[in-house]
Scaffold this active site. Sequence first.
Site, PDB file in Angstrom:
ATOM      1  N   HIS A 269     -97.873  -9.887  18.351  1.00 14.41           N
ATOM      2  CA  HIS A 269     -96.854  -9.250  19.449  1.00 14.41           C
ATOM      3  C   HIS A 269     -96.743 -10.199  20.556  1.00 14.41           C
ATOM      4  CE1 HIS A 269     -95.901  -5.622  17.044  1.00 14.41           C
ATOM      5  NE2 HIS A 269     -97.082  -5.745  16.330  1.00 14.41           N
TER       6      HIS A 269
ATOM      7  N   SER B  88    -107.551 -13.895  12.235  1.00 23.21           N
ATOM      8  CA  SER B  88    -108.086 -15.008  12.690  1.00 23.21           C
ATOM      9  C   SER B  88    -108.101 -14.637  14.378  1.00 23.21           C
ATOM     10  CB  SER B  88    -107.550 -16.428  12.608  1.00 23.21           C
ATOM     11  OG  SER B  88    -108.235 -17.410  13.017  1.00 23.21           O
TER      12      SER B  88
ATOM     13  N   ASP C  88    -104.394  -6.149  18.316  1.00 24.01           N
ATOM     14  CA  ASP C  88    -105.818  -5.204  18.121  1.00 24.01           C
ATOM     15  C   ASP C  88    -106.765  -6.357  17.711  1.00 24.01           C
ATOM     16  OD1 ASP C  88    -103.947  -3.222  18.281  1.00 24.01           O
ATOM     17  OD2 ASP C  88    -104.786  -2.235  16.549  1.00 24.01           O
TER      18      ASP C  88
END
EC number: 4.1.1.65
Length: 285
Positions: free
Chosen positions: A146, A252, A89
């Site tokens: 992921h 980050s 995300d």
Amino acid sequence: MDKIKVGLQYWIPQHGLTRLVGKLASAKAGSLTTAVIRWFIKQYNVNMDEAKHSDPKHFKTFNEFFVRELKEGARPITEGDEIITHPADACVSQFGPIEDGQLIQAKGHNYSAQELLGGDEKLAEEFKDGSFATLYLSPRDYHRVHMPCDGTLRQMIYVPGDLFSVNPLTAENVPNLFARNERVVCIFDTEFGPMAQVLVGATIVGSIEQVWAGTITPPRGNTVYKWDYPAEGDKAVILKKGEEMGRFKLGSTVINLFAKDAIEFDVSMENGQPTVMGTPYALKK
């Protein structure tokens, strides 16, 4: 004012501040921890409805909250062997071709793939004339990273460096930002060639972790370290699309590199666009 904000980052003790914040974020402070988490949720409009544990009291430390797990099914992974999915995300900072070994950081600022990859010229050659994308994770985002596709880990590289903020303002004003900040480079072999997934540290990013190795930083060093992994056997690290590969405490940037003619980014992708882990990112060519 923007110049002052950027200029201060050259003067503050980046590593010392980050160590302090890291210790505070991992402290079990009871009701104080809960109060800080509640403030953070309100300040950054964090969506706790999708979290596996939505009650701030569940988390013993701020870090536990920050790397919170989502409910099962909250991020369905787009099916299809030809579809590469977003690893996090985030927000698309920059993406496009790697030209003359250079990646775009921001308008008027480029940096080299070789520098990003810890100075490894041979490794950088694998991505010559390839493609890249830079994804910025804001404080409100889900901070587990992921796999965008199936991959077998070939090498992990720890590259020491500065800890500048990696927000858009800094990216537009600090030269070689992503090639000078501390980072962990992960090289995977995939069905469509090599893929790099780089986790870039920043100010108050107290920790970068990988699922196969645990915490990579801290402690922070002054030397580039490399770990090689076998393609088969008990020590092989083989991950499927959508599986967690790492996480930030606090967040980050993730940078992906792909080989020449390996992929084509999703036609709807554009700079500044929010991304959702598991949704279409690119297509294999």
